[in-house]
Design a protein around this motif. Structure first.
Motif, PDB file in Angstrom:
ATOM      1  N   ASN A   1       0.833  -1.210   0.000  1.00 22.08           N
ATOM      2  CA  ASN A   1       0.000   0.000   0.000  1.00 22.08           C
ATOM      3  C   ASN A   1       0.869   1.262   0.000  1.00 22.08           C
TER       4      ASN A   1
ATOM      5  N   CYS B   1      -5.600 -10.360  -2.988  1.00 20.49           N
ATOM      6  CA  CYS B   1      -5.071  -8.997  -2.970  1.00 20.49           C
ATOM      7  C   CYS B   1      -4.382  -8.762  -4.312  1.00 20.49           C
TER       8      CYS B   1
ATOM      9  N   THR C   1      -1.042  -4.446  -3.062  1.00 20.58           N
ATOM     10  CA  THR C   1      -2.152  -3.646  -2.549  1.00 20.58           C
ATOM     11  C   THR C   1      -3.131  -4.560  -1.833  1.00 20.58           C
ATOM     12  N   THR C   2      -3.523  -4.157  -0.620  1.00 21.26           N
ATOM     13  CA  THR C   2      -4.520  -4.915   0.134  1.00 21.26           C
ATOM     14  C   THR C   2      -5.771  -4.053   0.263  1.00 21.26           C
TER      15      THR C   2
ATOM     16  N   GLU D   1      -6.870  -2.598   2.703  1.00 21.81           N
ATOM     17  CA  GLU D   1      -6.628  -1.395   3.508  1.00 21.81           C
ATOM     18  C   GLU D   1      -6.055  -0.250   2.667  1.00 21.81           C
ATOM     19  N   GLY D   2      -5.506  -0.599   1.503  1.00 21.43           N
ATOM     20  CA  GLY D   2      -4.873   0.432   0.683  1.00 21.43           C
ATOM     21  C   GLY D   2      -5.751   0.922  -0.459  1.00 21.43           C
TER      22      GLY D   2
END
Ligand code: FES
Ligand code: FES
Length: 157
Positions: A12, A53, A76-77, A79-80
């Motif tokens: 992220n 992800c 990138t997960t 949360e990002g």
């Protein structure tokens, strides 16, 4: 003593340094070592999609990816996905608007998969969305609403 390796992961947009056993998956590196628990473990053998992800913008199953394999790649997960100001990604907003989740456990994987599905150009019709989202299982049966959310997000993307 168990051998560990030192790896640096770009997650992220942030560089994260880790000392891990080589057998640690990306999924467990995120969850157990970096406290990024949005990425879920539903099976750990590539059959449910809860761990989806992105690596270099493409969807991957993090349970079947070793953390050491993705050093130097852009991860990138869930949360990002939102913007820096906390503004939701259009797919996140569409999932809320269309009630495309119930328990929420499959949802991070569904959303990461949907973002990639749209990016791949595989959101042209309901049938295509169903086919290309079929790698993400939802026990709550939110599929109809997920299709509606992906369709709407694809229109604004
Ligand atoms: S936890 Fe990775 S596919 Fe199920
Ligand atoms: S919302 Fe519960 S498994 Fe999909």
């Amino acid at each position: 003593m168990t051998r560990t390796i030192h790896i640096a992961l770009d997650i992220n947009g942030q560089r994260r340094e880790l000392d891990l056993e080589p057998r640690v998956t990306l999924l467990d590196a995120l969850r157990e070592h970096l406290s990024l628990t949005g990425t879920k473990k539903g099976c750990d053998q590539g059959q449910c999609g809860a761990c989806t992800c992105h690596v270099d913008g493409k969807r991957v199953l993090s349970c079947l990816t070793l953390a050491a394999q993705v050093e130097g790649r852009e991860i990138t997960t869930i949360e990002g996905l939102a913007g820096d100001a906390g503004d939701l990604h259009p797919v996140q907003a569409a999932f809320i608007e269309h009630d495309a989740f119930q328990c929420g456990y499959c949802t991070p994987g569904q959303i990461m998969s949907a973002v990639a599905c749209i990016r791949e150009g595989h959101a042209g019709s309901d049938a295509e969305i169903r086919e290309y989202m079929s790698g993400n299982l939802c026990r709550c049966g939110a599929y109809n609403n997920i299709v509606a959310a992906v369709r709407q997000a694809a229109e604004v993307a």
